[in-house]
Structures are given as C-alpha cells and as structure tokens.
Scaffold this motif. Structure first.
Motif, PDB file in Angstrom:
ATOM      1  N   LEU A 103       4.026  21.179  34.940  1.00 10.79           N
ATOM      2  CA  LEU A 103       4.370  20.298  36.048  1.00 10.79           C
ATOM      3  C   LEU A 103       3.405  20.556  37.196  1.00 10.79           C
ATOM      4  O   LEU A 103       2.747  21.600  37.233  1.00 10.79           O
ATOM      5  CB  LEU A 103       5.806  20.565  36.504  1.00 10.79           C
ATOM      6  N   THR A 104       3.323  19.648  38.137  1.00  8.34           N
ATOM      7  CA  THR A 104       2.427  19.880  39.271  1.00  8.34           C
ATOM      8  C   THR A 104       2.860  21.109  40.073  1.00  8.34           C
ATOM      9  O   THR A 104       2.035  21.755  40.703  1.00  8.34           O
ATOM     10  CB  THR A 104       2.394  18.651  40.214  1.00  8.34           C
ATOM     11  N   ASN A 105       4.161  21.441  40.003  1.00  3.28           N
ATOM     12  CA  ASN A 105       4.667  22.566  40.796  1.00  3.28           C
ATOM     13  C   ASN A 105       5.262  23.697  39.941  1.00  3.28           C
ATOM     14  O   ASN A 105       6.022  24.515  40.429  1.00  3.28           O
ATOM     15  CB  ASN A 105       5.707  22.073  41.802  1.00  3.28           C
ATOM     16  N   GLY A 106       4.929  23.723  38.675  1.00  2.04           N
ATOM     17  CA  GLY A 106       5.443  24.796  37.818  1.00  2.04           C
ATOM     18  C   GLY A 106       5.396  24.450  36.346  1.00  2.04           C
ATOM     19  O   GLY A 106       4.399  23.924  35.859  1.00  2.04           O
ATOM     20  N   VAL A 107       6.507  24.730  35.651  1.00  2.43           N
ATOM     21  CA  VAL A 107       6.544  24.505  34.208  1.00  2.43           C
ATOM     22  C   VAL A 107       7.958  24.142  33.770  1.00  2.43           C
ATOM     23  O   VAL A 107       8.941  24.598  34.363  1.00  2.43           O
ATOM     24  CB  VAL A 107       6.031  25.764  33.460  1.00  2.43           C
ATOM     25  N   ARG A 108       8.036  23.295  32.752  1.00  4.56           N
ATOM     26  CA  ARG A 108       9.312  22.993  32.098  1.00  4.56           C
ATOM     27  C   ARG A 108       9.135  23.366  30.630  1.00  4.56           C
ATOM     28  O   ARG A 108       8.151  22.987  30.002  1.00  4.56           O
ATOM     29  CB  ARG A 108       9.679  21.518  32.229  1.00  4.56           C
ATOM     30  N   VAL A 109      10.102  24.125  30.108  1.00  7.09           N
ATOM     31  CA  VAL A 109      10.002  24.615  28.737  1.00  7.09           C
ATOM     32  C   VAL A 109      11.219  24.168  27.939  1.00  7.09           C
ATOM     33  O   VAL A 109      12.355  24.346  28.386  1.00  7.09           O
ATOM     34  CB  VAL A 109       9.956  26.167  28.701  1.00  7.09           C
ATOM     35  N   LEU A 110      10.963  23.611  26.761  1.00  5.30           N
ATOM     36  CA  LEU A 110      12.044  23.359  25.814  1.00  5.30           C
ATOM     37  C   LEU A 110      11.994  24.497  24.809  1.00  5.30           C
ATOM     38  O   LEU A 110      10.997  24.677  24.099  1.00  5.30           O
ATOM     39  CB  LEU A 110      11.877  22.017  25.099  1.00  5.30           C
ATOM     40  N   ALA A 111      13.046  25.306  24.764  1.00  8.01           N
ATOM     41  CA  ALA A 111      13.139  26.441  23.840  1.00  8.01           C
ATOM     42  C   ALA A 111      14.106  26.074  22.732  1.00  8.01           C
ATOM     43  O   ALA A 111      15.218  25.604  22.993  1.00  8.01           O
ATOM     44  CB  ALA A 111      13.624  27.681  24.579  1.00  8.01           C
ATOM     45  N   SER A 112      13.671  26.279  21.482  1.00  8.64           N
ATOM     46  CA  SER A 112      14.492  25.866  20.347  1.00  8.64           C
ATOM     47  C   SER A 112      14.313  26.838  19.185  1.00  8.64           C
ATOM     48  O   SER A 112      13.598  27.824  19.284  1.00  8.64           O
ATOM     49  CB  SER A 112      14.087  24.441  19.923  1.00  8.64           C
ATOM     50  N   GLY A 113      14.982  26.523  18.086  1.00  6.87           N
ATOM     51  CA  GLY A 113      14.902  27.347  16.886  1.00  6.87           C
ATOM     52  C   GLY A 113      16.028  26.983  15.952  1.00  6.87           C
ATOM     53  O   GLY A 113      16.654  25.923  16.102  1.00  6.87           O
ATOM     54  N   ASP A 114      16.318  27.872  14.997  1.00  6.26           N
ATOM     55  CA  ASP A 114      17.429  27.608  14.084  1.00  6.26           C
ATOM     56  C   ASP A 114      18.749  27.818  14.823  1.00  6.26           C
ATOM     57  O   ASP A 114      18.772  28.166  16.007  1.00  6.26           O
ATOM     58  CB  ASP A 114      17.319  28.475  12.819  1.00  6.26           C
ATOM     59  N   ALA A 115      19.859  27.600  14.135  1.00  8.64           N
ATOM     60  CA  ALA A 115      21.176  27.655  14.780  1.00  8.64           C
ATOM     61  C   ALA A 115      21.441  29.022  15.421  1.00  8.64           C
ATOM     62  O   ALA A 115      21.961  29.097  16.551  1.00  8.64           O
ATOM     63  CB  ALA A 115      22.276  27.318  13.775  1.00  8.64           C
ATOM     64  N   ASP A 116      21.099  30.113  14.742  1.00  9.88           N
ATOM     65  CA  ASP A 116      21.314  31.449  15.307  1.00  9.88           C
ATOM     66  C   ASP A 116      20.457  31.665  16.554  1.00  9.88           C
ATOM     67  O   ASP A 116      20.892  32.276  17.527  1.00  9.88           O
ATOM     68  CB  ASP A 116      20.999  32.539  14.272  1.00  9.88           C
ATOM     69  N   THR A 117      19.220  31.181  16.509  1.00  6.12           N
ATOM     70  CA  THR A 117      18.320  31.339  17.648  1.00  6.12           C
ATOM     71  C   THR A 117      18.822  30.541  18.842  1.00  6.12           C
ATOM     72  O   THR A 117      18.819  31.035  19.977  1.00  6.12           O
ATOM     73  CB  THR A 117      16.889  30.916  17.273  1.00  6.12           C
TER      74      THR A 117
END
Length: 195
Positions: A103-117
C-alpha cells in the motif's frame, strides 16, 4: 545484525559443527548411554545452548525456570497449553502462505493455508496484532476472510512504512519482545493476552 543475534548464531553454528563431528564419530545404531557421554564430553557440552528442536528447547528452558522458582504453584502449571501454542507458532512460520499487497502507506497481507494452519492463524494473529498495535508508530487491523486472515499495517511516517514493508508478515509476527513473557504466563495458567 544485532550483536546478541550474531553471538547466538556463532554459538549455534559452532555447536552444529561439534554435533556433526560427534555424529560422524559415534555409532548411534546402538543404545546411547547418556551418562557416559555426559562424563566424556562435559567441557564440550558446556558450550551447547540448544537442547534440540525449538519447541522442545522452549519447554525445557521454561521447566528449568519453574523448577528453580520456589514460588512455582505446580497445581497451576500447564505445559500442554504452551506446547499447543508452540505448535501454532510452528504452523504460522512453516505452513502459512502469504500474499502481500504493498500500500502507499504500508502493507496488507492475506495469510492462508490448510484448515489447521487457518485455525492457528485465527488464534495467533489477532493476539499478536494487539501487541503490535501498542506501538504508536503504526496502525494495525486484522480481519477474517474465507481464505484465512487479512492483516493491514500502515503508518504516516515514510521510515516506518519502509520498516513495515521490510518486516513483511513473518517479521511483523516475530517482532515485539513479548513472546517469552506470554509463554511464562501461559505455563503458569494466567491469561497471556490480557490487556
């Protein structure tokens, strides 16, 4: 690199060299007599600081602290809770997939994985985001998504924005010096994430 981290890496690398040499020298196909090894290698063993796998090491270290404290209330001790948290930490670091959007002022993160994660992320990230939010240099927001969690960290300061981007998701999760205190609180049966 911080001096303490440099020293720790040097010790670990030195220990790894010693362990490799000992592994090559010893025949581990037969049952090991730990008592004999302790006597034979006592000077070398005093140089080692890591008792093995990370979660095992964290548990071992906390047990030493608990045993050395005469005030420990063993009826309240819950090493299982810490073990579960360490499993969550491991999943977060080794099993999470991230998509980072600058982003212009930082970061956006989508964190994902399997069901346990995803379950681990939902336990870990909001609690850690609350710790991150105590640092007034940035703004922190966490939202659940069908794929996992969305973490947004922003700032109005260009130097802090660079830091946020440099840290990324995993650096942000590992930053702030509260982990050891929270682990001890967990083991003692206290609420580790109270405000």
């Amino acid at each position: 690199m911080k001096p303490a981290l440099t020293i720790a890496l040097a010790i670990l690398l030195g220990g790894a060299t010693y362990i490799s040499a000992q592994t090559a020298k010893n025949d581990h196909s037969q049952t090991m007599d730990h008592g004999t090894h302790m006597n034979d290698d006592s000077s070398a063993i005093s140089l080692l600081t890591e008792p093995g796998q990370g979660a095992f090491a964290a548990l071992s270290e906390i047990i030493m602290v608990l045993e050395a404290d005469p005030e420990t209330d063993w009826s309240q001790v819950n090493l299982g809770a810490l073990r579960d948290h360490l499993v969550d930490m491991d999943r977060l670091v080794t099993h999470t997939t991230v998509k980072e959007l600058e982003l212009t002022n930082g970061v956006r993160v989508l964190a994902s994985g399997d069901a346990d994660t995803i379950a681990s992320l939902r336990r870990m990230v909001p609690a850690h985001a609350a710790e991150l939010a105590k640092d007034g240099r940035w703004n922190v927001e966490v939202n659940e998504s069908p794929e996992g969690l969305e973490l947004t960290v922003t700032s109005a300061d260009s130097a802090v924005i660079a830091r946020i981007r440099g840290l990324g998701f995993f650096g942000l999760m590992a930053s702030q010096d509260h982990h050891k205190e929270h682990h001890m609180m967990m083991v003692r049966g206290e609420n580790a994430h109270r405000n």
